[in-house]
Design an enzyme around this catalytic site. Structure first.
Site, PDB file in Angstrom:
ATOM      1  N   TYR A 153      30.878 -17.714  -1.164  1.00 45.27           N
ATOM      2  CA  TYR A 153      29.966 -18.819  -0.873  1.00 45.27           C
ATOM      3  C   TYR A 153      29.050 -18.414   0.265  1.00 45.27           C
ATOM      4  O   TYR A 153      29.504 -17.945   1.312  1.00 45.27           O
ATOM      5  CB  TYR A 153      30.743 -20.083  -0.480  1.00 45.27           C
ATOM      6  CG  TYR A 153      29.833 -21.263  -0.200  1.00 45.27           C
ATOM      7  CD1 TYR A 153      29.102 -21.856  -1.233  1.00 45.27           C
ATOM      8  CD2 TYR A 153      29.674 -21.765   1.087  1.00 45.27           C
ATOM      9  CE1 TYR A 153      28.260 -22.930  -0.981  1.00 45.27           C
ATOM     10  CE2 TYR A 153      28.834 -22.839   1.342  1.00 45.27           C
ATOM     11  CZ  TYR A 153      28.123 -23.419   0.304  1.00 45.27           C
ATOM     12  OH  TYR A 153      27.282 -24.476   0.558  1.00 45.27           O
ATOM     13  N   ASP A 248      27.855 -11.656   5.470  1.00 43.63           N
ATOM     14  CA  ASP A 248      27.771 -13.075   5.766  1.00 43.63           C
ATOM     15  C   ASP A 248      28.959 -13.409   6.662  1.00 43.63           C
ATOM     16  O   ASP A 248      30.078 -13.620   6.187  1.00 43.63           O
ATOM     17  CB  ASP A 248      27.802 -13.896   4.473  1.00 43.63           C
ATOM     18  CG  ASP A 248      27.750 -15.391   4.747  1.00 43.63           C
ATOM     19  OD1 ASP A 248      27.851 -15.786   5.932  1.00 43.63           O
ATOM     20  OD2 ASP A 248      27.627 -16.163   3.780  1.00 43.63           O
ATOM     21  N   LYS A 276      28.233 -21.719  12.115  1.00 45.70           N
ATOM     22  CA  LYS A 276      29.505 -22.264  12.598  1.00 45.70           C
ATOM     23  C   LYS A 276      29.747 -21.988  14.099  1.00 45.70           C
ATOM     24  O   LYS A 276      29.097 -22.620  14.909  1.00 45.70           O
ATOM     25  CB  LYS A 276      30.644 -21.791  11.690  1.00 45.70           C
ATOM     26  CG  LYS A 276      30.368 -22.294  10.258  1.00 45.70           C
ATOM     27  CD  LYS A 276      31.477 -22.175   9.249  1.00 45.70           C
ATOM     28  CE  LYS A 276      31.088 -22.962   7.999  1.00 45.70           C
ATOM     29  NZ  LYS A 276      31.047 -22.205   6.766  1.00 45.70           N
TER      30      LYS A 276
HETATM   31  C1  LIG Z   1      29.751 -22.315   5.793  1.00 45.88           C
HETATM   32  C2  LIG Z   1      29.238 -21.080   5.197  1.00 45.88           C
HETATM   33  C3  LIG Z   1      27.888 -20.931   4.833  1.00 45.88           C
HETATM   34  C4  LIG Z   1      26.918 -22.072   4.878  1.00 45.88           C
HETATM   35  O1  LIG Z   1      26.682 -22.549   6.158  1.00 45.88           O
HETATM   36  P1  LIG Z   1      26.055 -24.026   6.329  1.00 45.88           P
HETATM   37  O2  LIG Z   1      25.870 -24.150   7.812  1.00 45.88           O
HETATM   38  O3  LIG Z   1      27.046 -24.968   5.748  1.00 45.88           O
HETATM   39  O4  LIG Z   1      24.765 -24.040   5.600  1.00 45.88           O
HETATM   40  C5  LIG Z   1      27.460 -19.696   4.415  1.00 45.88           C
HETATM   41  N1  LIG Z   1      28.306 -18.662   4.322  1.00 45.88           N
HETATM   42  C6  LIG Z   1      29.607 -18.751   4.653  1.00 45.88           C
HETATM   43  C7  LIG Z   1      30.481 -17.554   4.555  1.00 45.88           C
HETATM   44  C8  LIG Z   1      30.121 -19.974   5.071  1.00 45.88           C
HETATM   45  O5  LIG Z   1      31.426 -20.066   5.362  1.00 45.88           O
END
Ligand SMILES: *Cc1c(COP(=O)(O)O)cnc(C)c1O
Length: 439
Positions: A153, A248, A276
């Site tokens: 994701y 990511d 985050k």
């Molecule tokens: C949470 C998350 C996202 C998306 O971040 P948002 O601030 O919710 O848009 C992208 N990549 C990873 C790995 C995530 O855990």
């Protein structure tokens, strides 16, 4: 702290959820909050401090969601809250350059190995970070195709919402209504932890693949660590093929080590996406890396990306205070030890009660599946007993322990989780495992 233990939705949460459903689709502003995959209704949260959430029904529950990752230092850390209040007094947003955002960018680059000699651009969410990094990778290489992992994701940009499990690189089906087939035409899929599949895609599409984007520790199909050599192989293949390696680290950044998974596993990507923890609970995302690539972003270069509230003073204050506390207190070794204790405690109790259970902990990020075999990719993760997870989730919440309401989410420890919290969690798990149907 309140005396109620049962964290499940009580009368007040149910009333709020009914009202919410009239004005907000599904009653929530992000789908997983609705508890759809575990059944029942979500408790509404009034406030949070340390490792506890307090629900609108007055229960104080031990929280392993941590706002889905940001709360590494626990909720409402006084130093972070103070920094935000101080910044707010000086104005909420200017849409112009500030001293604090320079210091923040310097601090981020100091922490994250791939940015140490490079640059970083601030945005407002993880989604923005990943979509911008991919645009940049495409602009830099002049190629269109990208590779992502099944079950990975990376936020909700069109090109990244591809149905997992297809496996057929040429038959990508959008994973959401409203995503045009053209938007995912250039998104190629591989199973997580399978470097050979990546190699084959480069062979099948020579000179056409701009980037691979990967969670260096997968956290959105449960918690799945990279197999030894996997990240190294991705580094080698992308270097050989002239493609951009994007980690990511929205979830893993500042979590699995101060410098993220790239520091922990010693593999440096070309670009890194953050979110985050970097915002300390405020909306912040960031992407950065090699200077040569970052120089392609406007106004230096031809790749456009901007944001009205990017680098706004409140977000920067929360993020900077958080990174400064991590730098000062070096909490990661202790966090890792406590997480190990918790996970091994859970596994021992599951075993004692004959419940099939497998767990993974990478620093203070962890996860478990209700199955006997270890899990290395999304296909295997899907074999977990979801009914059993739903029972576990609800019964733990009834005993004051709040895990994410989905089998396919990671769990997080914070520096505020003390011995009492761990002991309470293990005692609750012991009772819940004992009552689960036998495997
Ligand atoms: C949470 C998350 C996202 C998306 O971040 P948002 O601030 O919710 O848009 C992208 N990549 C990873 C790995 C995530 O855990």
């Amino acid at each position: 702290m309140s005396t109620r233990e049962d964290g499940r939705a009580g009368p007040r949460s149910k009333e709020l959820f009914a009202a919410a459903q009239k004005v907000i689709p599904g009653g929530v502003n992000s789908p997983v909050r609705a508890f759809a995959s575990v059944g029942g209704e979500p408790p509404f949260i009034r406030k949070a401090t340390g490792c506890h959430l307090v629900t609108e029904d007055g229960a104080a529950v031990i929280d392993y969601v941590g706002s889905w990752g940001p709360a590494l230092l626990g909720h409402a850390h006084p130093t972070v809250v103070e920094a935000v209040i101080k910044a707010a007094r000086d104005g909420l947003s200017f849409g112009a350059a500030t001293a604090a955002e320079v210091e923040f960018a310097e601090r981020i680059c100091e922490f994250v190995p791939s940015m140490r000699e490079g640059m970083v651009r601030l945005v407002s969410s993880g989604t923005e970070a990943t979509m911008s990094a991919l645009r940049l990778a495409r602009g830099f290489t002049g190629r269109d195709k990208i590779i992502k992992c099944e079950g990975g994701y990376h936020g909700h940009a069109d090109m990244l919402l591809v149905a997992a499990g297809s496996g057929a690189a040429t038959l990508n089906i959008p994973g959401s209504a409203g995503v045009p087939v053209q938007a995912v035409r250039d998104t190629l899929l591989v199973p997580y932890n399978d470097a050979e599949a990546v190699s084959q895609l480069f062979g099948a599409h020579p000179g056409q693949i701009a980037a691979i984007i990967v969670e260096p520790v997968a956290g959105n199909m449960g918690c799945i660590p990279p197999r030894p050599g996997y990240l190294e192989a991705l580094r080698e293949i992308t270097t050989r093929e002239g493609a951009v390696l994007i980690f990511d680290e929205v979830m893993t950044g500042f979590r699995v080590a101060p410098g993220g998974a790239q520091e922990r596993f010693g593999v440096t990507p070309d670009l890194t996406c953050l979110g985050k923890i970097v915002g300390g609970g405020m909306p912040v995302g960031a992407y950065g890396g090699r200077r040569e690539i970052m120089s392609k972003i406007a106004p230096l270069g031809p790749v456009y990306q901007g944001g009205t509230l990017s680098g706004n003073p409140l977000s920067v204050a929360a993020g900077l205070a958080t990174l400064d506390l991590i730098k000062r207190d070096k909490p990661h070794d202790a966090l890792e030890a406590t997480t190990k204790l918790l996970c091994e405690g859970l596994a021992t109790r599951a075993k004692a009660h004959g419940v099939d259970f497998t767990h993974v902990a990478v620093g203070p990020m962890f996860g478990f599946f209700f199955q006997a075999e270890p899990v290395w990719n999304y296909e295997q993760a899907k074999r977990s007993d979801l009914d059993r997870f739903a029972r576990f989730h609800s019964e733990m919440l009834a005993r004051g322990v709040y895990f994410a309401p989905s089998q396919f989410e990671a769990a997080f420890l914070s520096t505020a989780h003390d011995d009492a919290a761990i002991e309470h969690t293990l005692a609750a798990a012991d009772a819940v495992f004992a009552a689960l149907p036998k495997t």
